[in-house]
Write a protein that holds these residues in place. Structure first.
Motif, PDB file in Angstrom:
ATOM      1  N   ARG B   3      34.989  41.157  43.698  1.00 37.47           N
ATOM      2  CA  ARG B   3      35.348  41.973  42.521  1.00 37.47           C
ATOM      3  C   ARG B   3      34.175  42.857  42.077  1.00 37.47           C
ATOM      4  N   LEU B  65      38.491  41.486  34.186  1.00 39.22           N
ATOM      5  CA  LEU B  65      38.943  40.622  35.268  1.00 39.22           C
ATOM      6  C   LEU B  65      38.751  39.123  34.963  1.00 39.22           C
ATOM      7  N   ALA B  89      40.957  42.030  41.873  1.00 39.24           N
ATOM      8  CA  ALA B  89      40.508  43.347  41.421  1.00 39.24           C
ATOM      9  C   ALA B  89      41.653  44.345  41.484  1.00 39.24           C
ATOM     10  N   LYS B  93      39.265  49.976  42.472  1.00 39.22           N
ATOM     11  CA  LYS B  93      37.919  49.413  42.437  1.00 39.22           C
ATOM     12  C   LYS B  93      37.005  50.200  43.381  1.00 39.22           C
TER      13      LYS B  93
END
Lengths: 171, 383
Positions: B3, B65, B89, B93
């Motif tokens: 992430r 997140l 994610a 991203k």
């Protein structure tokens, strides 16, 4: 220290700044060297501690609030070393031996006193020479032993004396 | 761990720093990662990690997140950790150090402690949900421009855009100046006609009027400055320039005590020339020629590097003598005091004293209150 006669330079503020002009500096150095030696002689001191010296009246004139910097002190001591009047005792240059007369000169002074008193061919102890009653009015009275030994060695080199354990024989 | 994305470590607009802690290592699930020794930065929007050894290495994680936090207290030879459980994610991203990871949680290992305070602030921040109210956008850049345009084309396009912008700014800035210059040209022409009229009608107008006209001309500056256009580019330009400088500067230099720093000269000359400004280099070249041309003023460089224009009548010996006398009259002087006495700049006064010192006239006293100069009693001891 009231009876010590300071030279005129001592009251002159630029005296406490090492002068950049070479000619001026030469004169300044001469004045400093003679001041240091006469001061040491006056106080009968045979050594000088740089840290202590910084606050001693020698390098610090409180009356005009001027003080010679540490660098300045070293500059002067270097000059004195060049002239053979001091010797460093340690590598970090904190302590030095001051000889307001060189050992040769001391040798002469002692020898002339010996001759004047008719003590040739006699043996004197070191104690007699530096602490004895007969030498109280002599300049070398109270002299430290290391310097006395050096002075006598110079006489020995000239075959005027023979140094023994705790004494010396003059010829 | 997938992430995380790379970032530049700068805060977005509306984003605020909340807390930071040094000596934090990141774990991907239960496994160690290369992100071992860094500063963990908590902002209202993100969790950032900056490498303490390589400060350009910064990664960040949007707080949106985070699902929940868990605390793992320190144990034997184990530092305290915070376990951060994460959502997957989003699609947009940016690129990050890990492309994929089997773990849906990371662990923050606090090797230099501070985990208690950090956990509290992190929980508070998560509750406030500031990222939801203000949408972060990178600060400083134009919002019209997409932040990442890939490839050389993107770079070229953004450069192009920037050039256009600068161009526009410059044109706008100089539009006013151009008008002013046109007006100034008229003024210069006017002075020129007045100057020629004075020459032509030398007998016709009265002495008084001539003086008046001349004073007008003076306040306007040099009527026909030597420029590269009128006098070419080579040596001739410089010699002519030197002559003109000499004729206009001789008097002010004399008035200011026979010496003027080159910076003063530069200001005065350009003030007088008005529009046809001289570059410092041209001025220097012209001044260097003054001595060769035998002009009444010349350039002189002091040992300290200070350059002055000096009138010829002023010679070194005289300066040394006068300075020595001044110092001896007042026992001691600083550069400031001398500058007041002579009405010259402090810089020049200092140069005078240093020069006198070099000649042995004075000696210095460096003290906390400043540099004072005394009569050189070392070389001339008091009797």
């Amino acid at each position: 220290m009231a009876d010590f006669e300071w030279p005129w330079q001592y009251k002159f503020p630029p005296f406490f700044t090492i002068q950049p002009n070479l000619e001026t500096r030469k004169k300044q150095m001469e004045a400093w060297c003679s001041l240091v030696l006469t001061y040491q002689r006056h106080t009968k001191k045979y050594s000088l501690d740089v840290t202590e010296a910084q606050s001693s009246p020698l390098f610090h004139n409180k009356a005009i609030s001027r003080k010679l910097s540490l660098d300045g002190i070293y500059t002067i001591l270097d000059e004195l070393k060049k002239r053979g009047h001091i010797e460093w005792q340690d590598k970090v240059r904190k302590q030095c031996l001051v000889m307001w007369r060189t050992p040769e000169e001391w040798g002469k002074v002692i020898y002339s006193w010996v001759s004047a008193n008719g003590m040739n061919n006699t043996v004197c102890t070191f104690y007699e020479l530096t602490e004895g009653d007969s030498t109280t009015n002599q300049e070398f009275h109270g002299m430290e032993k290391w310097l006395l030994l050096r002075a006598l060695k110079t006489l020995e080199a000239q075959h005027k004396a023979a140094v023994m354990d705790e004494g010396v024989k003059f010829f | 761990m997938d992430r995380f994305e790379w970032c530049d470590g700068n805060l977005y607009t509306g984003e605020q720093l909340v807390e930071q802690q040094t000596g934090v290592a990141l774990y991907d699930g239960n496994e160690k990662t290369a992100f071992e020794f860094g500063t963990l930065i908590l902002t209202t929007h993100r969790l950032m990690w900056r490498d303490q050894r390589n400060r350009t290495c910064v990664i960040c994680l949007p707080l949106s997140l985070v699902i929940y936090l868990e605390e793992q207290p320190s144990g034997f030879a184990k530092s305290a950790k915070i376990v951060v459980h994460l959502n997957s994610a989003g699609a947009n991203k940016g690129s990050g150090p890990f492309n994929q990871s089997s773990n849906s949680f990371i662990r923050l290992s606090f090797r230099e402690a501070g985990e208690k305070g950090f956990l509290r602030r992190l929980q508070e921040t998560l509750q406030q949900k500031k990222w939801a109210t203000s949408v972060p956008g990178p600060s400083g850049t134009n919002p019209q421009l997409p932040r990442h345009r890939p490839g050389i084309v993107g770079i070229e396009r953004s450069l192009d855009q920037r050039n256009k912008e600068t161009d526009k700014n410059i044109t706008a800035a100089f539009a006013d100046l151009r008008q002013l210059m046109e007006k100034a040209k008229d003024m210069v022409n006017l002075t020129r006609t007045i100057a020629t009229k004075i020459k032509d009608k030398q007998g016709d107008i009265t002495e008084d009027e001539t003086v008046k006209f001349k004073s007008y001309l003076l306040s306007m500056g040099i009527p026909n400055p030597v420029t590269r256009e009128t006098h070419g580019t080579g040596d001739k330009y410089y010699t002519e320039l030197a002559r003109q400088l000499a004729s206009m500067l001789t008097k002010p230099v004399e008035e200011s005590g026979g010496m003027m720093t080159l910076t003063d000269v530069y200001c005065r000359v350009n003030r007088a020339r008005g529009m046809e400004l001289l570059s410092p280099e041209d001025l220097l070249h012209a001044c260097e020629l003054m001595e060769i041309l035998g002009l009444p003023i010349r350039l002189r460089t002091f040992d300290s590097g200070v350059m002055v224009v000096q009138s010829q009548s002023q010679n070194e010996e005289e300066i040394v003598n006068t300075t020595t006398v001044l110092v001896s009259e007042r026992n001691s002087l600083t550069a400031e005091e001398l500058s007041q006495l002579l009405g010259v700049s402090v810089l020049l006064a200092r140069e005078r004293l240093l020069m006198t010192e070099k000649h042995g006239g004075v000696c210095r006293d460096e003290h906390i209150e400043g540099l004072r100069f005394y009569l050189n009693l070392f070389l001339h001891p008091p009797s």
